[in-house]
Motif scaffolding. Structure first.
Motif, PDB file in Angstrom:
ATOM      1  N   GLY A 145      70.831  -0.818  89.463  1.00  0.00           N
ATOM      2  CA  GLY A 145      69.389  -0.989  89.572  1.00  0.00           C
ATOM      3  C   GLY A 145      68.701   0.360  89.673  1.00  0.00           C
ATOM      4  O   GLY A 145      68.299   0.765  90.773  1.00  0.00           O
ATOM      5  N   ALA A 147      65.774   3.371  88.608  1.00  0.00           N
ATOM      6  CA  ALA A 147      64.341   3.443  88.354  1.00  0.00           C
ATOM      7  C   ALA A 147      64.089   3.937  86.939  1.00  0.00           C
ATOM      8  O   ALA A 147      64.841   4.783  86.422  1.00  0.00           O
ATOM      9  N   ALA A 148      63.060   3.423  86.301  1.00  0.00           N
ATOM     10  CA  ALA A 148      62.710   3.886  84.966  1.00  0.00           C
ATOM     11  C   ALA A 148      62.461   5.394  85.003  1.00  0.00           C
ATOM     12  O   ALA A 148      61.740   5.888  85.866  1.00  0.00           O
ATOM     13  N   GLY A 166      69.790  -0.767  78.691  1.00  0.00           N
ATOM     14  CA  GLY A 166      68.842  -0.154  79.599  1.00  0.00           C
ATOM     15  C   GLY A 166      68.774   1.351  79.532  1.00  0.00           C
ATOM     16  O   GLY A 166      68.121   1.975  80.379  1.00  0.00           O
ATOM     17  N   LEU A 189      65.773   3.033  81.477  1.00  0.00           N
ATOM     18  CA  LEU A 189      64.528   2.303  81.254  1.00  0.00           C
ATOM     19  C   LEU A 189      64.239   1.355  82.410  1.00  0.00           C
ATOM     20  O   LEU A 189      63.162   0.764  82.482  1.00  0.00           O
ATOM     21  N   GLY A 190      65.180   1.248  83.306  1.00  0.00           N
ATOM     22  CA  GLY A 190      65.134   0.324  84.437  1.00  0.00           C
ATOM     23  C   GLY A 190      66.566   0.014  84.793  1.00  0.00           C
ATOM     24  O   GLY A 190      67.396   0.914  84.858  1.00  0.00           O
ATOM     25  N   GLU A 191      66.892  -1.261  84.982  1.00  0.00           N
ATOM     26  CA  GLU A 191      68.287  -1.614  85.267  1.00  0.00           C
ATOM     27  C   GLU A 191      69.166  -1.217  84.084  1.00  0.00           C
ATOM     28  O   GLU A 191      68.813  -1.433  82.920  1.00  0.00           O
TER      29      GLU A 191
END
Length: 237
Positions: A145, A147-148, A166, A189-191
């Motif tokens: 998990g 962060a972008a 991701g 990009l996120g997860e």
């Protein structure tokens, strides 16, 4: 040969003799409370007021003064010179996750040796903690998990291929190798989900991501050394 000297059902912090930042020990011990010193790392642990459950190494950098302060039954001398003290410690401990401080920063050859140790023991879920980054060996699959915008660097220590979700620049279909294509300076990009077809790929992430990494890594199935089946997920993490 792997002979377990110290086991923890929670986590183990390894402390080495390299650079240790002011918050490194407190961060590691909060997440992995059993402290094991790697040779001269015992000095840093004692200087910080920490008791050690064990000291492992060839003791070439453990001072007589520090050695005298540690109970004899906690001193585990491994005299052979075919492996580094970090590798001696990795093969001598067992835990769902291992956090290692005092192995990044300082001498470049020591850092490279630590990366080599992670690669030689892909069945150990070990995270090196540095001033701004963490480094660990990727298991066959791992979801994080992040962060972008987080930097996700993937560095191959051996020829390896994999897949990703991701990442700004996916690694699907790429042949990664030390003297060829590498995967540094990618972005989340996120997860993020990463899959690898074999051992040898190190992940380098921002230090702030450690708590997003530690639980999924501890629960992961790990690549095993050559000729052995992959290590299963630990029963407790």
């Amino acid at each position: 040969m792997k002979e377990v000297i110290i086991h923890s059902d929670t986590g183990i912090t390894l402390v080495g003799g390299g650079e240790i930042g002011p918050g490194d020990m407190s961060l590691a011990l909060r997440l992995a409370p059993m402290l094991v010193a790697v040779d001269g790392g015992a000095g840093a642990a004692l200087a910080g007021g920490h008791g050690v459950h064990a000291v492992i190494g060839d003791f070439d950098s453990l001072t007589p003064r520090d050695r005298a302060r540690i109970p004899a039954d906690r001193l585990h001398l491994i005299a052979e010179q075919d492996s580094t003290d970090f590798e001696k410690a990795l093969r001598s401990v067992s835990a769902p996750v291992i956090l290692a401080v005092g192995f990044l920063g300082g001498r470049l050859d020591h850092q490279l040796a630590a990366f080599n140790g992670l690669t030689r023991f892909p069945d150990m879920r070990c995270i090196l903690i540095g001033a701004t980054e963490i480094v660990f060996h990727l298991p066959p699959s791992l979801s994080l998990g992040l962060a972008a915008g987080d930097v996700v660097s993937l560095f191959p220590m051996a020829p390896v291929a994999g897949r990703s979700q991701g990442l700004k620049w996916p690694i699907d279909g790429l042949a990664l190798e030390p003297a060829g294509r590498i995967g540094t300076s990618n972005r989340a990009l996120g997860e993020v989900r990463l899959e690898t077809d074999g051992p040898g790929l190190l992940a380098i992430l921002p230090r702030a991501a450690i708590e997003s990494v530690i639980t999924p890594l501890a629960r992961s199935r790990c690549h095993a050394p050559a000729g052995q089946p992959d290590a299963p997920r630990p029963a407790r993490a």
